[in-house]
Design an enzyme around this catalytic site. Structure first.
Site, PDB file in Angstrom:
ATOM      1  N   HIS A 189       0.814  -1.214   0.000  1.00 19.97           N
ATOM      2  CA  HIS A 189       0.000   0.000   0.000  1.00 19.97           C
ATOM      3  C   HIS A 189       0.853   1.273   0.000  1.00 19.97           C
ATOM      4  O   HIS A 189       0.619   2.192  -0.786  1.00 19.97           O
ATOM      5  CB  HIS A 189      -0.938   0.010   1.205  1.00 19.97           C
ATOM      6  CG  HIS A 189      -1.568   1.340   1.420  1.00 19.97           C
ATOM      7  ND1 HIS A 189      -2.633   1.765   0.659  1.00 19.97           N
ATOM      8  CD2 HIS A 189      -1.227   2.380   2.215  1.00 19.97           C
ATOM      9  CE1 HIS A 189      -2.930   2.997   1.021  1.00 19.97           C
ATOM     10  NE2 HIS A 189      -2.101   3.389   1.958  1.00 19.97           N
ATOM     11  N   ARG A 296      -9.228   1.303  -8.434  1.00 18.02           N
ATOM     12  CA  ARG A 296      -9.347   0.349  -7.317  1.00 18.02           C
ATOM     13  C   ARG A 296     -10.508   0.783  -6.431  1.00 18.02           C
ATOM     14  O   ARG A 296     -10.317   1.541  -5.479  1.00 18.02           O
ATOM     15  CB  ARG A 296      -8.050   0.321  -6.497  1.00 18.02           C
ATOM     16  CG  ARG A 296      -6.869  -0.324  -7.201  1.00 18.02           C
ATOM     17  CD  ARG A 296      -5.661  -0.390  -6.270  1.00 18.02           C
ATOM     18  NE  ARG A 296      -4.655  -1.318  -6.715  1.00 18.02           N
ATOM     19  CZ  ARG A 296      -3.569  -0.983  -7.424  1.00 18.02           C
ATOM     20  NH1 ARG A 296      -3.364   0.272  -7.758  1.00 18.02           N
ATOM     21  NH2 ARG A 296      -2.697  -1.908  -7.779  1.00 18.02           N
ATOM     22  N   ARG A 332     -12.753  -1.490 -11.348  1.00 15.61           N
ATOM     23  CA  ARG A 332     -12.637  -2.856 -10.838  1.00 15.61           C
ATOM     24  C   ARG A 332     -13.635  -3.025  -9.710  1.00 15.61           C
ATOM     25  O   ARG A 332     -13.683  -2.194  -8.790  1.00 15.61           O
ATOM     26  CB  ARG A 332     -11.214  -3.087 -10.318  1.00 15.61           C
ATOM     27  CG  ARG A 332     -11.080  -4.426  -9.620  1.00 15.61           C
ATOM     28  CD  ARG A 332      -9.657  -4.754  -9.343  1.00 15.61           C
ATOM     29  NE  ARG A 332      -9.132  -4.046  -8.181  1.00 15.61           N
ATOM     30  CZ  ARG A 332      -7.887  -4.159  -7.758  1.00 15.61           C
ATOM     31  NH1 ARG A 332      -7.036  -4.914  -8.414  1.00 15.61           N
ATOM     32  NH2 ARG A 332      -7.470  -3.514  -6.691  1.00 15.61           N
ATOM     33  N   GLU A 431      -4.927 -12.591 -12.835  1.00 15.05           N
ATOM     34  CA  GLU A 431      -3.940 -12.520 -11.747  1.00 15.05           C
ATOM     35  C   GLU A 431      -3.797 -13.859 -11.037  1.00 15.05           C
ATOM     36  O   GLU A 431      -3.084 -13.973 -10.047  1.00 15.05           O
ATOM     37  CB  GLU A 431      -4.249 -11.380 -10.771  1.00 15.05           C
ATOM     38  CG  GLU A 431      -5.692 -11.195 -10.406  1.00 15.05           C
ATOM     39  CD  GLU A 431      -5.966  -9.924  -9.599  1.00 15.05           C
ATOM     40  OE1 GLU A 431      -5.040  -9.241  -9.154  1.00 15.05           O
ATOM     41  OE2 GLU A 431      -7.149  -9.623  -9.413  1.00 15.05           O
ATOM     42  N   ASN A 454       0.884  -7.923 -10.093  1.00 21.64           N
ATOM     43  CA  ASN A 454       1.236  -7.873  -8.664  1.00 21.64           C
ATOM     44  C   ASN A 454       0.855  -9.188  -8.003  1.00 21.64           C
ATOM     45  O   ASN A 454       1.613  -9.749  -7.214  1.00 21.64           O
ATOM     46  CB  ASN A 454       0.499  -6.726  -7.962  1.00 21.64           C
ATOM     47  CG  ASN A 454       0.788  -5.393  -8.591  1.00 21.64           C
ATOM     48  OD1 ASN A 454       1.718  -5.279  -9.382  1.00 21.64           O
ATOM     49  ND2 ASN A 454      -0.009  -4.387  -8.270  1.00 21.64           N
ATOM     50  N   ASP A 455      -0.343  -9.651  -8.325  1.00 23.83           N
ATOM     51  CA  ASP A 455      -0.774 -10.932  -7.769  1.00 23.83           C
ATOM     52  C   ASP A 455      -0.310 -12.111  -8.625  1.00 23.83           C
ATOM     53  O   ASP A 455       0.065 -13.150  -8.091  1.00 23.83           O
ATOM     54  CB  ASP A 455      -2.302 -10.970  -7.634  1.00 23.83           C
ATOM     55  CG  ASP A 455      -2.754 -10.280  -6.359  1.00 23.83           C
ATOM     56  OD1 ASP A 455      -2.150 -10.551  -5.304  1.00 23.83           O
ATOM     57  OD2 ASP A 455      -3.688  -9.473  -6.410  1.00 23.83           O
ATOM     58  N   ARG A 465       3.869 -11.193  -1.933  1.00 20.40           N
ATOM     59  CA  ARG A 465       4.265  -9.907  -2.515  1.00 20.40           C
ATOM     60  C   ARG A 465       4.652  -8.871  -1.467  1.00 20.40           C
ATOM     61  O   ARG A 465       5.254  -7.849  -1.786  1.00 20.40           O
ATOM     62  CB  ARG A 465       3.163  -9.371  -3.442  1.00 20.40           C
ATOM     63  CG  ARG A 465       1.886  -9.003  -2.739  1.00 20.40           C
ATOM     64  CD  ARG A 465       0.763  -8.731  -3.721  1.00 20.40           C
ATOM     65  NE  ARG A 465       0.452  -7.321  -3.859  1.00 20.40           N
ATOM     66  CZ  ARG A 465      -0.624  -6.846  -4.485  1.00 20.40           C
ATOM     67  NH1 ARG A 465      -1.469  -7.681  -5.070  1.00 20.40           N
ATOM     68  NH2 ARG A 465      -0.838  -5.576  -4.566  1.00 20.40           N
ATOM     69  N   CYS A 502      -2.417  -3.953 -15.651  1.00 21.73           N
ATOM     70  CA  CYS A 502      -2.524  -2.901 -14.637  1.00 21.73           C
ATOM     71  C   CYS A 502      -1.671  -3.209 -13.422  1.00 21.73           C
ATOM     72  O   CYS A 502      -1.726  -2.497 -12.424  1.00 21.73           O
ATOM     73  CB  CYS A 502      -3.972  -2.652 -14.250  1.00 21.73           C
ATOM     74  SG  CYS A 502      -4.785  -4.113 -13.614  1.00 21.73           S
TER      75      CYS A 502
HETATM   76  C1  PEP Z   1      -2.495  -6.756  -9.379  1.00 23.59           C
HETATM   77  O1  PEP Z   1      -2.663  -7.735  -8.656  1.00 23.59           O
HETATM   78  O2  PEP Z   1      -1.603  -6.692 -10.258  1.00 23.59           O
HETATM   79  C2  PEP Z   1      -3.338  -5.560  -9.231  1.00 23.59           C
HETATM   80  C3  PEP Z   1      -3.237  -4.562 -10.072  1.00 23.59           C
HETATM   81  O3  PEP Z   1      -4.193  -5.532  -8.190  1.00 23.59           O
HETATM   82  P1  PEP Z   1      -3.804  -5.128  -6.682  1.00 23.59           P
HETATM   83  O4  PEP Z   1      -2.409  -4.605  -6.696  1.00 23.59           O
HETATM   84  O5  PEP Z   1      -4.810  -4.129  -6.259  1.00 23.59           O
HETATM   85  O6  PEP Z   1      -3.939  -6.465  -6.006  1.00 23.59           O
HETATM   86 MG    MG Z   2      -4.479  -7.929  -7.475  1.00 28.14          MG
END
Ligand code: PEP
Ligand code: MG
Length: 574
Positions: A189, A296, A332, A431, A454-455, A465, A502
């Site tokens: 975050h 988000r 989303r 993801e 990211n996921d 992560r 994204c």
């Molecule tokens: C991701 O997982 O890449 C993503 C963009 O979502 P978040 O970072 O909000 O999990």
């Molecule tokens: Mg994600």
């Protein structure tokens, strides 16, 4: 020198402000009868101070984030006048001859236990209010400073273990030069927030809070992930020059920020911004975003004690759609669970929250919540170019179920003659590895994909992560990740659909070159990265990028890939 993870670009030089809670130590010794009045006075004074502090925070939040968010503080202010609390504390001091802090601590514990045992969910949540408030009163009695990022007196660099969304939301942006934190990774975050606020940041430093003292002079190099504490003259000069060079480079990039994201031979892609709140639209547009590739929506649901209603959501989505003036806005649907909790939903504790009831799974189990959000999004779609995206999809069944709810909501709107975009596009985030592997099957069911690296990286490589000690393994350039991405892009194109990304990877220069060559259609990222990614896209031909991607896809290690692409980037940008 301390090495951490480069989380948000830029260089900051300034005084440190260590944002760390001081421990509350209760004095449990009995007091003499003659001191009863003194202790009661201390308690009353602390109540008064707490009230003034809360009122100030409330006004500030109302001004910065709206009346709705400020209402959270009403509950706290009411408790301060509540006789259950006030009388009980005074009686305890008088009858048991204990200190004001001891009495407050005991009474708060009793009240918290009482509320926690209540049947009613709303009442159970009040326990947290009492805990919070208890801490504030105790600190005021004991003279422990209450830290807040809201009333910073001078420009500082924040040094903290981690920063909660509520800390950054209240923060006075103008006074914060940089962040340095003990924990976190590039996608935590704090990192995402720092990028959206355009504040240089280094995270995952391990124990920076122990190494730095208030007012130390520190340097945060968010480009290389380095923090220097009390540097010598030579180093300071070096960094001041580096900082200027970086700012000049940014100024240079800003000149191209509004030019289209197209290759030298005219192949057009889209470069968009990720946002968390409607306010972020400004930063997106200032950096030349061609759309919002990820809104988000969960931030609207966080840091409050009840669900946002349909109207409130509608207003937020409509605002973004209108501000973007016809450019695409991908909303989303609620992505909660994992590390993001909503206290008012009363979610069960899970052994592995990241593999638990989160995102679309949670929405399909809470139909009312999901329907409300979809209705708000559909209504807002009448005011711009909105698209819907479901997060954390793992099976085709989930897409079909979510679409069935969407169709039902559309019928409800039709019955009431409420307008919405009848051709609204519906896509999914890719993801979860199963979805990336089965992309050809999913491509028949959706209008678009957006790859959430990211996921996807954490699930594919089995690496948390958020865990800074595994950050070497959390690697976007592992061939497994690149192959999955290529599979998703190709599968979508075979069905005449498009693929975006994204995840934070889309905003990395090295990745952008590879992704462009793989045929990615849309790149969505923290707004600050947009100008530099546009610059790369505008510096190559499609064929050049394709050749680079093909070479990369045949390589066997991340190391080889990174070396090769970095050399190519240097050539292209020179
Ligand atoms: C991701 O997982 O890449 C993503 C963009 O979502 P978040 O970072 O909000 O999990
Ligand atoms: Mg994600």
């Amino acid at each position: 020198m301390r090495q951490g993870i480069a989380a948000s670009p830029g260089i900051a030089v300034g005084k440190a402000y260590v944002f760390e809670e001081q421990e509350i130590k209760i004095n449990r010794e009995k007091i003499d009868k003659s001191l009863v009045d003194v202790e009661i006075r201390k308690f009353k004074q602390a109540l008064k101070t707490s009230k003034q502090q809360l009122q100030m925070i409330k006004d500030r939040v109302a001004e910065k984030m709206g009346e709705q968010k400020a209402k959270i503080f009403d509950a706290h202010l009411m408790i301060l006048d509540d006789p259950t609390l006030v009388d009980r504390v005074e009686t305890k001091i008088q009858e048991e001859l204990i200190t004001a802090d001891h009495a407050v601590d005991r009474v708060i514990r009793e009240l918290v236990a009482m509320f926690e045992n209540m049947e009613d969910e709303y009442m159970r949540e009040r326990a947290a209010d009492f805990k919070d408030l208890g801490k504030r009163i105790l600190k005021n009695i004991l003279g422990i400073p209450i830290l807040s990022l809201m009333n910073l007196e001078e420009e500082v660099i924040i040094v903290a273990k981690d920063l909660a969304p509520s800390d950054t939301a209240q923060m006075d942006r103008k006074k914060v030069l940089g962040f340095a934190t003990d924990v976190g990774g590039r996608t935590s975050h704090t990192a995402i927030m720092a990028r959206s606020l355009e504040i240089p940041a280094v995270v995952g430093l391990g124990n920076i809070t122990e190494k730095v003292n208030n007012d130390d002079l520190i340097i945060v190099d968010g480009n290389r992930g380095i923090v220097e504490i009390n540097p010598d003259e030579e180093k300071l000069e070096h960094y001041k020059k580096e900082r200027q060079r970086y700012l000049d480079q940014m100024d240079e990039l800003k000149k191209i920020k509004n030019l289209p994201a197209q290759t030298r031979d005219g192949h057009r892609v889209e470069v968009s911004a990720n946002i968390g709140t409607p306010k972020d639209v400004e930063g997106a547009l200032n950096n030349g975003a061609e759309g919002i590739g990820l809104y988000r929506s969960e931030f609207l649901y966080m840091d409050r004690d009840s669900m946002p209603g349909e109207e409130e959501q509608f207003e937020a989505y409509k605002y973004v759609a209108e501000k973007m003036e016809g450019r695409p806005v991908i909303i989303r649907t609620l992505d909660i669970g994992g590390d993001k909790n909503l206290p008012y939903l009363d979610l069960p504790e899970e052994m592995n929250p990241f593999l638990g009831v989160r995102a679309i799974r949670l929405c399909l189990k809470n139909r009312k919540l999901f329907e409300t959000q979809l209705r708000a999004i559909l209504r807002a779609s009448n005011y711009g170019n909105i698209k819907i995206m479901y997060p954390m999809v793992a099976t085709v069944k989930e897409v079909r179920e979510a679409n069935a709810v969407l169709e039902q909501v559309k019928r409800q709107l039709d019955e009431k003659n409420i307008p919405y975009d009848r051709n609204i596009e519906v896509g999914i985030m890719v993801e979860v590895p199963s979805t990336a592997i089965n992309a050809d099957i999913f491509a028949k069911e959706v209008d678009f994909f957006s790859i959430g690296t990211n996921d996807l990286i954490q699930y594919t490589l089995a690496v948390d992560r958020m865990n800074e000690s595994l950050s070497d393994l959390y690697d976007p350039y592992n061939p497994a990740i690149l192959r999955l991405i290529k599979n998703v892009i190709d599968a979508s194109h075979k069905e005449g659909k498009w693929t975006g990304m994204c995840g934070e990877m889309a905003g990395e220069s090295r990745a952008a070159l590879i992704l462009l060559g793989m045929g990615l259609d849309e790149f969505s990222m923290s707004a600050v990265s947009i100008p530099s990614i546009k610059k790369i896209i505008r510096s190559v031909t499609r064929e050049q990028a394709r050749e680079i991607a093909n070479k990369v896809l045949a390589m066997e290690s991340s190391h080889e890939i990174c070396e090769y692409v970095d050399a190519k980037l240097k050539q292209i940008l020179s």
